[in-house]
Design a protein around this motif. Structure first.
Motif, short mmCIF file in Angstrom:
data_model
loop_
_atom_site.label_atom_id
_atom_site.label_comp_id
_atom_site.label_asym_id
_atom_site.label_seq_id
_atom_site.Cartn_x
_atom_site.Cartn_y
_atom_site.Cartn_z
N LYS A 52 0.86 -1.18 0.00
CA LYS A 52 0.00 0.00 0.00
C LYS A 52 0.90 1.23 0.00
N THR A 53 0.60 2.17 -0.90
CA THR A 53 1.42 3.37 -1.02
C THR A 53 0.66 4.57 -0.47
N TYR A 54 1.38 5.68 -0.32
CA TYR A 54 0.73 6.92 0.10
C TYR A 54 -0.29 7.36 -0.94
N ALA A 55 -0.01 7.11 -2.20
CA ALA A 55 -0.96 7.45 -3.26
C ALA A 55 -2.25 6.66 -3.07
N ASP A 56 -2.14 5.37 -2.74
CA ASP A 56 -3.33 4.55 -2.48
C ASP A 56 -4.13 5.11 -1.32
N SER A 57 -3.46 5.48 -0.26
CA SER A 57 -4.13 6.04 0.92
C SER A 57 -4.84 7.34 0.57
N TYR A 58 -4.17 8.17 -0.22
CA TYR A 58 -4.76 9.45 -0.60
C TYR A 58 -5.98 9.24 -1.50
N GLN A 59 -5.88 8.29 -2.43
CA GLN A 59 -7.01 7.99 -3.31
C GLN A 59 -8.21 7.52 -2.50
N GLU A 60 -7.96 6.65 -1.52
CA GLU A 60 -9.04 6.18 -0.66
C GLU A 60 -9.68 7.34 0.09
N SER A 61 -8.86 8.23 0.60
CA SER A 61 -9.35 9.38 1.34
C SER A 61 -10.22 10.27 0.46
N VAL A 62 -9.74 10.54 -0.75
CA VAL A 62 -10.51 11.37 -1.69
C VAL A 62 -11.84 10.71 -1.99
#
Length: 120
Positions: free
Chosen positions: A90-100
């Motif tokens: 899991k990457t920071y990009a994945d986390s950010y996408q989930e948050s958005v």
């Protein structure tokens, strides 16, 4: 986090940094670029310790001992090399996408509920 954990973590990081510094110059340059890449796009787990980075140092030490150039170890596309290492992480990009997506879904749900309440 206990103070002892912080102290132990610093000791581990210093030992890791010393291993990197002992690598040939070309390996050090590529290692630092990989490290920057991971800190920008990379795996969330990277903040949990130096496991991934230590593995890279292991690989680099082995390559250097065999007399290989660093790009013989990583390939010429170092970003691709990095992406392959973290492919299943899991990457920071994945986390950010989930948050958005969560924020958008909440907002849409709120608007939809207001419309239903107004009868529309």
């Amino acid at each position: 986090m206990k103070i002892r954990d912080i102290i132990e973590g610093k000791k581990e990081w210093r030992a890791h940094a010393a291993r990197v510094k002992a690598l040939p110059q070309d390996y050090q340059i590529v290692y630092k670029e990989i490290q920057k890449y991971f800190f920008k796009v990379g795996p969330v787990e990277l903040t949990d310790g130096t496991g991934l980075l230590s593995g890279i140092v292991d690989l680099f030490e082995e390559g250097a001992a065999l007399g290989k150039g660093v790009l013989d170890v990583t390939g010429t596309d170092v970003a691709f090399f990095c992406d392959e290492l973290i492919r299943d992480s899991k990457t920071y990009a994945d986390s950010y996408q989930e948050s958005v997506n969560q924020e958008v879904n909440k907002a849409v749900k709120k608007v939809t509920n207001k419309k239903k309440q107004k009868g529309g």
